[in-house]
Design an enzyme around this catalytic site. Structure first.
Site, PDB file in Angstrom:
ATOM      1  N   CYS A 107       0.845  -1.197   0.000  1.00  0.00           N
ATOM      2  CA  CYS A 107       0.000   0.000   0.000  1.00  0.00           C
ATOM      3  C   CYS A 107       0.885   1.252   0.000  1.00  0.00           C
ATOM      4  O   CYS A 107       1.589   1.497  -0.966  1.00  0.00           O
ATOM      5  CB  CYS A 107      -0.979  -0.035   1.166  1.00  0.00           C
ATOM      6  SG  CYS A 107      -2.370   1.088   0.932  1.00  0.00           S
ATOM      7  N   HIS A 210      -3.532  -5.205   0.424  1.00  0.00           N
ATOM      8  CA  HIS A 210      -2.991  -5.621   1.732  1.00  0.00           C
ATOM      9  C   HIS A 210      -2.988  -7.146   1.836  1.00  0.00           C
ATOM     10  O   HIS A 210      -3.866  -7.734   2.476  1.00  0.00           O
ATOM     11  CB  HIS A 210      -3.820  -5.003   2.868  1.00  0.00           C
ATOM     12  CG  HIS A 210      -3.477  -3.575   3.143  1.00  0.00           C
ATOM     13  ND1 HIS A 210      -2.453  -3.195   3.983  1.00  0.00           N
ATOM     14  CD2 HIS A 210      -4.000  -2.426   2.650  1.00  0.00           C
ATOM     15  CE1 HIS A 210      -2.370  -1.873   4.016  1.00  0.00           C
ATOM     16  NE2 HIS A 210      -3.295  -1.385   3.215  1.00  0.00           N
ATOM     17  N   GLU A 212      -1.256  -9.002   3.651  1.00  0.00           N
ATOM     18  CA  GLU A 212      -1.085  -9.490   5.035  1.00  0.00           C
ATOM     19  C   GLU A 212      -2.429  -9.750   5.704  1.00  0.00           C
ATOM     20  O   GLU A 212      -2.490 -10.515   6.665  1.00  0.00           O
ATOM     21  CB  GLU A 212      -0.223  -8.503   5.849  1.00  0.00           C
ATOM     22  CG  GLU A 212      -0.932  -7.271   6.397  1.00  0.00           C
ATOM     23  CD  GLU A 212      -1.203  -6.199   5.347  1.00  0.00           C
ATOM     24  OE1 GLU A 212      -0.856  -6.401   4.167  1.00  0.00           O
ATOM     25  OE2 GLU A 212      -1.764  -5.145   5.725  1.00  0.00           O
TER      26      GLU A 212
END
Ligand code: MN
Length: 239
Positions: A107, A210, A212
Protein backbone atom coordinates in the site's frame (compact mmCIF):
# COMPACT_ATOMS: atom_id res chain seq x y z
CA UNK A 1 16.89 -19.97 11.63
CA UNK A 2 13.96 -18.12 10.06
CA UNK A 3 15.10 -15.00 8.22
CA UNK A 4 14.71 -11.78 10.20
CA UNK A 5 12.30 -9.47 8.38
CA UNK A 6 12.35 -5.76 9.18
CA UNK A 7 8.95 -4.04 8.98
CA UNK A 8 8.58 -0.28 8.92
CA UNK A 9 5.73 1.10 11.00
CA UNK A 10 3.41 4.05 11.39
CA UNK A 11 4.14 7.02 13.60
CA UNK A 12 1.46 8.97 15.42
CA UNK A 13 3.19 12.32 15.65
CA UNK A 14 0.53 13.87 17.94
CA UNK A 15 0.74 11.11 20.56
CA UNK A 16 4.37 10.21 19.98
CA UNK A 17 3.68 6.50 19.35
CA UNK A 18 4.90 3.98 16.82
CA UNK A 19 2.38 1.36 15.79
CA UNK A 20 1.82 -1.49 13.34
CA UNK A 21 -1.19 -3.78 12.74
CA UNK A 22 -0.29 -7.25 13.99
CA UNK A 23 -1.37 -8.82 10.67
CA UNK A 24 2.03 -7.89 9.18
CA UNK A 25 3.89 -9.77 11.91
CA UNK A 26 1.51 -12.74 11.80
CA UNK A 27 1.82 -13.04 8.03
CA UNK A 28 5.64 -13.06 8.31
CA UNK A 29 5.58 -15.78 10.98
CA UNK A 30 3.05 -17.91 9.08
CA UNK A 31 5.23 -17.64 5.97
CA UNK A 32 8.41 -18.81 7.70
CA UNK A 33 10.05 -15.53 8.69
CA UNK A 34 10.69 -13.73 11.96
CA UNK A 35 9.44 -10.13 12.25
CA UNK A 36 11.14 -7.12 13.79
CA UNK A 37 9.53 -3.68 13.79
CA UNK A 38 11.75 -0.79 12.68
CA UNK A 39 10.92 2.55 14.36
CA UNK A 40 11.75 5.61 12.26
CA UNK A 41 12.47 7.92 15.13
CA UNK A 42 13.74 11.36 14.12
CA UNK A 43 17.11 10.87 15.79
CA UNK A 44 18.08 7.97 13.54
CA UNK A 45 20.54 9.27 10.98
CA UNK A 46 21.66 5.91 9.57
CA UNK A 47 19.92 2.59 9.06
CA UNK A 48 23.10 0.59 8.58
CA UNK A 49 22.87 -1.26 11.93
CA UNK A 50 19.52 -2.75 10.89
CA UNK A 51 21.08 -4.22 7.79
CA UNK A 52 23.58 -6.19 9.80
CA UNK A 53 20.56 -8.21 10.97
CA UNK A 54 17.59 -8.13 8.61
CA UNK A 55 17.36 -10.35 5.50
CA UNK A 56 14.27 -8.76 4.00
CA UNK A 57 12.32 -5.50 4.26
CA UNK A 58 8.58 -4.92 4.38
CA UNK A 59 7.35 -1.36 3.92
CA UNK A 60 4.01 -1.24 5.70
CA UNK A 61 0.89 0.73 4.87
CA UNK A 62 0.01 4.05 6.45
CA UNK A 63 -0.52 7.73 5.67
CA UNK A 64 0.46 9.75 2.64
CA UNK A 65 3.87 10.40 1.17
CA UNK A 66 4.93 14.06 1.20
CA UNK A 67 4.70 15.15 -2.46
CA UNK A 68 7.85 17.22 -2.00
CA UNK A 69 9.66 13.89 -2.54
CA UNK A 70 8.33 13.73 -6.09
CA UNK A 71 8.56 17.46 -6.83
CA UNK A 72 4.86 18.31 -6.53
CA UNK A 73 3.03 20.84 -4.43
CA UNK A 74 0.34 19.42 -2.08
CA UNK A 75 -3.12 19.10 -3.62
CA UNK A 76 -6.39 19.48 -1.66
CA UNK A 77 -6.99 15.71 -1.45
CA UNK A 78 -3.66 15.00 0.22
CA UNK A 79 -4.03 13.43 3.68
CA UNK A 80 -1.76 13.52 6.72
CA UNK A 81 1.96 13.27 6.06
CA UNK A 82 4.70 12.17 8.46
CA UNK A 83 8.05 13.71 7.47
CA UNK A 84 10.16 11.54 9.80
CA UNK A 85 8.62 8.35 8.43
CA UNK A 86 9.20 9.41 4.82
CA UNK A 87 12.83 10.24 5.54
CA UNK A 88 13.42 6.98 7.42
CA UNK A 89 11.76 4.71 4.85
CA UNK A 90 13.62 6.33 1.97
CA UNK A 91 16.86 5.55 3.84
CA UNK A 92 15.70 1.94 4.40
CA UNK A 93 14.81 1.47 0.72
CA UNK A 94 18.12 2.83 -0.56
CA UNK A 95 20.08 0.63 1.85
CA UNK A 96 18.02 -2.48 1.01
CA UNK A 97 18.42 -2.03 -2.74
CA UNK A 98 22.15 -1.41 -2.35
CA UNK A 99 22.39 -4.81 -0.64
CA UNK A 100 19.93 -6.42 -3.08
CA UNK A 101 17.75 -7.47 -0.15
CA UNK A 102 14.20 -8.64 -0.89
CA UNK A 103 11.73 -5.75 -0.50
CA UNK A 104 7.95 -6.03 -0.29
CA UNK A 105 6.10 -2.70 -0.32
CA UNK A 106 2.49 -2.80 0.80
CA UNK A 107 0.00 0.00 0.00
CA UNK A 108 1.82 3.18 1.14
CA UNK A 109 4.92 0.96 1.04
CA UNK A 110 4.55 0.47 -2.72
CA UNK A 111 4.18 4.23 -3.14
CA UNK A 112 7.16 5.19 -0.99
CA UNK A 113 9.26 2.50 -2.71
CA UNK A 114 8.40 4.11 -6.04
CA UNK A 115 9.04 7.66 -4.81
CA UNK A 116 12.39 6.73 -3.20
CA UNK A 117 13.53 5.46 -6.61
CA UNK A 118 12.35 8.51 -8.56
CA UNK A 119 8.70 7.76 -9.41
CA UNK A 120 5.53 9.73 -8.72
CA UNK A 121 2.22 9.19 -6.90
CA UNK A 122 -1.40 10.17 -7.56
CA UNK A 123 -2.13 12.35 -4.53
CA UNK A 124 -5.88 11.58 -4.45
CA UNK A 125 -7.46 8.96 -6.72
CA UNK A 126 -10.98 10.42 -6.52
CA UNK A 127 -9.82 13.66 -8.16
CA UNK A 128 -6.81 12.33 -10.07
CA UNK A 129 -8.35 9.43 -12.03
CA UNK A 130 -11.16 9.38 -14.59
CA UNK A 131 -14.07 7.15 -13.48
CA UNK A 132 -12.25 5.62 -10.51
CA UNK A 133 -13.34 2.46 -8.75
CA UNK A 134 -14.00 2.48 -5.02
CA UNK A 135 -10.44 1.92 -3.75
CA UNK A 136 -11.26 2.41 -0.08
CA UNK A 137 -13.58 -0.46 0.60
CA UNK A 138 -16.29 -0.71 3.23
CA UNK A 139 -15.90 -4.45 3.79
CA UNK A 140 -13.85 -6.74 6.07
CA UNK A 141 -10.10 -6.30 5.65
CA UNK A 142 -9.60 -9.84 4.36
CA UNK A 143 -12.31 -9.55 1.71
CA UNK A 144 -11.30 -8.82 -1.91
CA UNK A 145 -13.51 -6.16 -3.52
CA UNK A 146 -11.98 -5.42 -6.91
CA UNK A 147 -10.18 -7.20 -9.68
CA UNK A 148 -6.65 -6.64 -10.97
CA UNK A 149 -5.12 -7.64 -14.29
CA UNK A 150 -1.53 -8.83 -13.91
CA UNK A 151 1.04 -8.47 -16.71
CA UNK A 152 1.65 -11.93 -18.12
CA UNK A 153 5.44 -11.89 -18.18
CA UNK A 154 5.86 -10.29 -14.75
CA UNK A 155 7.45 -11.74 -11.66
CA UNK A 156 4.16 -11.17 -9.86
CA UNK A 157 2.30 -13.31 -12.41
CA UNK A 158 4.87 -16.09 -11.97
CA UNK A 159 4.48 -15.95 -8.19
CA UNK A 160 0.70 -15.86 -8.17
CA UNK A 161 0.28 -18.07 -11.21
CA UNK A 162 -2.64 -16.17 -12.69
CA UNK A 163 -3.29 -13.09 -14.84
CA UNK A 164 -6.43 -12.02 -12.96
CA UNK A 165 -6.95 -11.81 -9.24
CA UNK A 166 -9.24 -10.15 -6.77
CA UNK A 167 -7.76 -7.97 -4.04
CA UNK A 168 -8.78 -5.89 -1.06
CA UNK A 169 -8.39 -2.13 -1.35
CA UNK A 170 -7.69 0.53 1.30
CA UNK A 171 -6.01 3.38 -0.50
CA UNK A 172 -6.74 6.84 -1.86
CA UNK A 173 -3.34 7.22 -3.48
CA UNK A 174 -1.48 5.08 -6.02
CA UNK A 175 1.67 4.98 -8.11
CA UNK A 176 1.37 7.32 -11.11
CA UNK A 177 4.69 7.10 -12.97
CA UNK A 178 6.77 4.04 -12.08
CA UNK A 179 10.34 4.89 -11.13
CA UNK A 180 13.14 4.20 -13.64
CA UNK A 181 13.71 0.44 -13.84
CA UNK A 182 10.29 -0.36 -12.35
CA UNK A 183 7.34 -1.67 -14.31
CA UNK A 184 3.63 -1.48 -13.56
CA UNK A 185 2.81 -5.19 -13.31
CA UNK A 186 -0.86 -5.01 -12.26
CA UNK A 187 -3.74 -2.59 -12.78
CA UNK A 188 -7.37 -2.34 -11.79
CA UNK A 189 -10.03 -1.76 -14.46
CA UNK A 190 -9.81 2.04 -13.97
CA UNK A 191 -6.11 1.81 -14.95
CA UNK A 192 -4.87 2.53 -11.43
CA UNK A 193 -1.53 0.81 -10.88
CA UNK A 194 -2.00 -1.97 -8.32
CA UNK A 195 1.54 -3.39 -8.32
CA UNK A 196 5.07 -2.47 -9.38
CA UNK A 197 8.24 -4.51 -9.59
CA UNK A 198 11.90 -4.05 -10.48
CA UNK A 199 13.21 -6.98 -12.53
CA UNK A 200 16.83 -5.97 -11.92
CA UNK A 201 16.81 -7.08 -8.29
CA UNK A 202 16.24 -10.48 -6.71
CA UNK A 203 12.83 -9.54 -5.25
CA UNK A 204 11.51 -5.99 -5.28
CA UNK A 205 7.73 -5.81 -5.50
CA UNK A 206 5.20 -3.25 -4.33
CA UNK A 207 1.51 -4.11 -4.12
CA UNK A 208 -1.29 -1.65 -3.58
CA UNK A 209 -3.49 -4.11 -1.74
CA UNK A 210 -2.99 -5.62 1.73
CA UNK A 211 -1.94 -9.28 1.32
CA UNK A 212 -1.08 -9.49 5.04
CA UNK A 213 -4.82 -9.31 5.78
CA UNK A 214 -5.65 -12.08 3.29
CA UNK A 215 -3.05 -14.80 3.84
CA UNK A 216 -5.51 -17.11 5.63
CA UNK A 217 -8.21 -16.88 2.97
CA UNK A 218 -6.48 -16.06 -0.31
CA UNK A 219 -3.89 -18.36 -1.86
CA UNK A 220 -2.42 -15.56 -4.01
CA UNK A 221 -1.59 -13.42 -1.00
CA UNK A 222 -0.24 -16.43 0.91
CA UNK A 223 1.95 -17.34 -2.05
CA UNK A 224 3.28 -13.76 -2.36
CA UNK A 225 4.33 -13.79 1.30
CA UNK A 226 5.85 -17.27 1.01
CA UNK A 227 7.94 -16.31 -2.01
CA UNK A 228 9.11 -13.11 -0.33
CA UNK A 229 10.21 -14.92 2.83
CA UNK A 230 11.82 -17.68 0.76
CA UNK A 231 13.85 -15.07 -1.15
CA UNK A 232 14.95 -13.51 2.17
CA UNK A 233 15.83 -16.97 3.51
CA UNK A 234 17.88 -17.93 0.48
CA UNK A 235 19.98 -14.84 0.93
CA UNK A 236 20.53 -15.58 4.62
CA UNK A 237 21.89 -19.06 3.83
CA UNK A 238 24.51 -17.63 1.48
CA UNK A 239 25.76 -15.04 3.95
MN1 MN B 1 -7.27 -0.77 -5.19
Amino acid sequence: MPPLIGISCSYDQKEGRFFLPEAYCEAVVKSGGFPVILPGTGGIKSVRPYFAAIKGLILAGGGDVDPVHFNEEPQPGLGEITPDRDRFEIMLIKAALKKNLPVLGICRGAQVLNVACGGTVIQHIASGVKKPLKHFQSAPRWYPTHEIAIVDSSRLAKIIGTKAARVNSFHHQAVRQPAPGFTACARSSDEVIEAIEHPGYRFVIGVQWHPECMVDKDKNSAQLFREFIAAAGSRSKKQ
